[in-house]
Write a protein that holds these residues in place. Sequence first.
Motif, PDB file in Angstrom:
ATOM      1  N   SER A   1      10.323  35.244  -3.908  1.00  0.00           N
ATOM      2  CA  SER A   1      10.024  36.632  -3.406  1.00  0.00           C
ATOM      3  C   SER A   1       8.967  37.451  -4.060  1.00  0.00           C
ATOM      4  CB  SER A   1      11.184  37.340  -3.513  1.00  0.00           C
ATOM      5  OG  SER A   1      11.223  38.783  -2.830  1.00  0.00           O
ATOM      6  N   MET A   2       7.860  37.946  -3.238  1.00  0.00           N
ATOM      7  CA  MET A   2       7.052  38.819  -3.796  1.00  0.00           C
ATOM      8  C   MET A   2       7.538  40.337  -3.843  1.00  0.00           C
ATOM      9  SD  MET A   2       4.412  37.142  -4.547  1.00  0.00           S
ATOM     10  CE  MET A   2       3.463  35.625  -4.350  1.00  0.00           C
ATOM     11  N   VAL A   3       8.391  40.516  -3.008  1.00  0.00           N
ATOM     12  CA  VAL A   3       8.656  41.946  -2.818  1.00  0.00           C
ATOM     13  C   VAL A   3       9.955  42.209  -3.971  1.00  0.00           C
ATOM     14  CG1 VAL A   3      10.161  43.604  -1.296  1.00  0.00           C
ATOM     15  CG2 VAL A   3       8.631  42.097  -0.174  1.00  0.00           C
ATOM     16  N   LEU A   4      10.500  41.474  -4.321  1.00  0.00           N
ATOM     17  CA  LEU A   4      11.639  41.829  -5.325  1.00  0.00           C
ATOM     18  C   LEU A   4      10.980  41.568  -6.827  1.00  0.00           C
ATOM     19  CD1 LEU A   4      14.713  39.873  -3.879  1.00  0.00           C
ATOM     20  CD2 LEU A   4      14.433  42.235  -3.783  1.00  0.00           C
ATOM     21  N   ASP A   5      11.531  42.382  -7.769  1.00  0.00           N
ATOM     22  CA  ASP A   5      10.921  42.184  -9.060  1.00  0.00           C
ATOM     23  C   ASP A   5      12.020  41.378  -9.702  1.00  0.00           C
ATOM     24  OD1 ASP A   5      13.085  44.026  -9.342  1.00  0.00           O
ATOM     25  OD2 ASP A   5      12.193  45.754 -10.181  1.00  0.00           O
ATOM     26  N   GLU A   6      11.553  41.112 -11.121  1.00  0.00           N
ATOM     27  CA  GLU A   6      12.598  40.024 -11.757  1.00  0.00           C
ATOM     28  C   GLU A   6      13.848  40.372 -12.101  1.00  0.00           C
ATOM     29  OE1 GLU A   6      11.436  36.834 -12.409  1.00  0.00           O
ATOM     30  OE2 GLU A   6       9.709  37.395 -11.352  1.00  0.00           O
ATOM     31  N   GLU A   7      14.123  41.802 -12.281  1.00  0.00           N
ATOM     32  CA  GLU A   7      15.411  42.049 -12.383  1.00  0.00           C
ATOM     33  C   GLU A   7      16.223  42.127 -11.237  1.00  0.00           C
ATOM     34  OE1 GLU A   7      17.809  46.527 -13.400  1.00  0.00           O
ATOM     35  OE2 GLU A   7      15.696  46.040 -14.115  1.00  0.00           O
ATOM     36  N   ASP A   8      15.599  42.430  -9.967  1.00  0.00           N
ATOM     37  CA  ASP A   8      16.486  42.321  -8.784  1.00  0.00           C
ATOM     38  C   ASP A   8      16.765  40.841  -8.680  1.00  0.00           C
ATOM     39  OD1 ASP A   8      16.176  44.979  -8.425  1.00  0.00           O
ATOM     40  OD2 ASP A   8      14.684  45.022  -6.972  1.00  0.00           O
ATOM     41  N   LYS A   9      15.719  39.844  -8.646  1.00  0.00           N
ATOM     42  CA  LYS A   9      16.057  38.424  -8.478  1.00  0.00           C
ATOM     43  C   LYS A   9      17.301  37.814  -9.240  1.00  0.00           C
ATOM     44  CE  LYS A   9      10.977  37.489  -7.493  1.00  0.00           C
ATOM     45  NZ  LYS A   9       9.801  36.750  -7.841  1.00  0.00           N
ATOM     46  N   SER A  10      17.207  38.316 -10.784  1.00  0.00           N
ATOM     47  CA  SER A  10      18.300  37.956 -11.645  1.00  0.00           C
ATOM     48  C   SER A  10      19.523  38.300 -10.945  1.00  0.00           C
ATOM     49  CB  SER A  10      17.975  38.413 -13.125  1.00  0.00           C
ATOM     50  OG  SER A  10      17.929  39.600 -13.350  1.00  0.00           O
ATOM     51  N   ILE A  11      19.650  39.669 -10.607  1.00  0.00           N
ATOM     52  CA  ILE A  11      20.989  40.235 -10.138  1.00  0.00           C
ATOM     53  C   ILE A  11      21.481  39.321  -8.917  1.00  0.00           C
ATOM     54  CG2 ILE A  11      22.072  42.286  -9.185  1.00  0.00           C
ATOM     55  CD1 ILE A  11      20.159  43.956 -10.950  1.00  0.00           C
ATOM     56  N   LEU A  12      20.525  38.996  -8.109  1.00  0.00           N
ATOM     57  CA  LEU A  12      20.697  38.337  -6.707  1.00  0.00           C
ATOM     58  C   LEU A  12      21.155  36.949  -7.128  1.00  0.00           C
ATOM     59  CD1 LEU A  12      18.254  39.407  -4.143  1.00  0.00           C
ATOM     60  CD2 LEU A  12      20.614  40.006  -4.382  1.00  0.00           C
ATOM     61  N   MET A  13      20.500  36.368  -8.078  1.00  0.00           N
ATOM     62  CA  MET A  13      21.074  34.940  -8.312  1.00  0.00           C
ATOM     63  C   MET A  13      22.400  34.902  -9.039  1.00  0.00           C
ATOM     64  SD  MET A  13      18.341  33.090  -7.481  1.00  0.00           S
ATOM     65  CE  MET A  13      17.871  31.572  -8.396  1.00  0.00           C
ATOM     66  N   ASP A  14      22.615  35.793  -9.850  1.00  0.00           N
ATOM     67  CA  ASP A  14      24.042  35.956 -10.489  1.00  0.00           C
ATOM     68  C   ASP A  14      25.011  36.197  -9.311  1.00  0.00           C
ATOM     69  OD1 ASP A  14      22.712  35.537 -12.915  1.00  0.00           O
ATOM     70  OD2 ASP A  14      22.987  37.433 -13.602  1.00  0.00           O
ATOM     71  N   LYS A  15      25.026  37.182  -8.742  1.00  0.00           N
ATOM     72  CA  LYS A  15      25.851  37.815  -7.883  1.00  0.00           C
ATOM     73  C   LYS A  15      26.388  36.695  -6.568  1.00  0.00           C
ATOM     74  CE  LYS A  15      26.642  41.950  -9.253  1.00  0.00           C
ATOM     75  NZ  LYS A  15      26.740  43.360  -9.196  1.00  0.00           N
ATOM     76  N   LEU A  16      24.999  36.226  -6.065  1.00  0.00           N
ATOM     77  CA  LEU A  16      25.014  35.385  -5.050  1.00  0.00           C
ATOM     78  C   LEU A  16      25.034  33.850  -5.248  1.00  0.00           C
ATOM     79  CD1 LEU A  16      22.766  37.378  -2.483  1.00  0.00           C
ATOM     80  CD2 LEU A  16      25.288  37.480  -2.634  1.00  0.00           C
ATOM     81  N   ALA A  17      25.600  33.367  -6.629  1.00  0.00           N
ATOM     82  CA  ALA A  17      25.142  32.100  -7.018  1.00  0.00           C
ATOM     83  C   ALA A  17      25.957  31.110  -6.130  1.00  0.00           C
ATOM     84  CB  ALA A  17      25.671  31.926  -8.316  1.00  0.00           C
ATOM     85  N   ASN A  18      27.219  31.450  -5.434  1.00  0.00           N
ATOM     86  CA  ASN A  18      27.951  30.563  -4.530  1.00  0.00           C
ATOM     87  C   ASN A  18      27.218  30.324  -3.179  1.00  0.00           C
ATOM     88  OD1 ASN A  18      28.651  32.963  -4.164  1.00  0.00           O
ATOM     89  ND2 ASN A  18      30.913  32.511  -3.568  1.00  0.00           N
ATOM     90  N   LYS A  19      26.355  31.147  -2.724  1.00  0.00           N
ATOM     91  CA  LYS A  19      25.816  31.487  -1.655  1.00  0.00           C
ATOM     92  C   LYS A  19      24.457  30.469  -1.470  1.00  0.00           C
ATOM     93  CE  LYS A  19      28.444  35.197   0.158  1.00  0.00           C
ATOM     94  NZ  LYS A  19      29.327  34.560   0.844  1.00  0.00           N
ATOM     95  N   LEU A  20      23.882  30.251  -2.614  1.00  0.00           N
ATOM     96  CA  LEU A  20      22.466  29.578  -3.037  1.00  0.00           C
ATOM     97  C   LEU A  20      22.459  28.268  -2.939  1.00  0.00           C
ATOM     98  CD1 LEU A  20      21.061  32.066  -5.493  1.00  0.00           C
ATOM     99  CD2 LEU A  20      20.982  32.312  -3.401  1.00  0.00           C
ATOM    100  N   ASP A  21      21.297  27.411  -2.375  1.00  0.00           N
ATOM    101  CA  ASP A  21      21.196  26.200  -2.726  1.00  0.00           C
ATOM    102  C   ASP A  21      20.726  25.880  -4.280  1.00  0.00           C
ATOM    103  OD1 ASP A  21      18.761  26.742  -2.131  1.00  0.00           O
ATOM    104  OD2 ASP A  21      18.535  25.508  -0.418  1.00  0.00           O
TER     105      ASP A  21
END
Length: 138
Positions: free
Chosen positions: A47-67
């Motif tokens: 993602s170009m819109v999200l910064d690194e902090e936002d990406k890490s939060i999403l990767m942690d919180k939505l881990a069970n919904k990601l491939d």
Amino acid sequence: MGIEKKIKEEILVSELEFKASRSSGPGGQHVNKTNTRITLVFNIPNSMVLDEEDKSILMDKLANKLDTAGNLIIHSQEKRSQIQNKEIAINKFYDLLRKAFQKKKIRKATKPGKAAIEQRIKDKKAHAQKKKERRGDW
């Protein structure tokens, strides 16, 4: 820029990828020949819109919904129309983002009040007295 502002301005829509496929939802015979199911794919690491902090939060919180590639995949097949299903999928996506970035409320430990403590002791004594009266000297 906060996530709410990004959602309101619909900046993230440009990074969403949509795929249509056959639905198992309502539609009778029509459902067998049209692609009304929408699959929304959002690649978090690229993602170009999200910064690194936002990406890490999403990767942690939505881990069970990601491939394994870090794609967030959302399906929608509730309606008979591809456009309506696309809107539903986008709304689900935004709801997931809002929930992921919501601050968790900190629980404050509290003590029971004086009246509650006195009532508990009073009930305890009454129960003990009832048990004592049941005992008989045989």
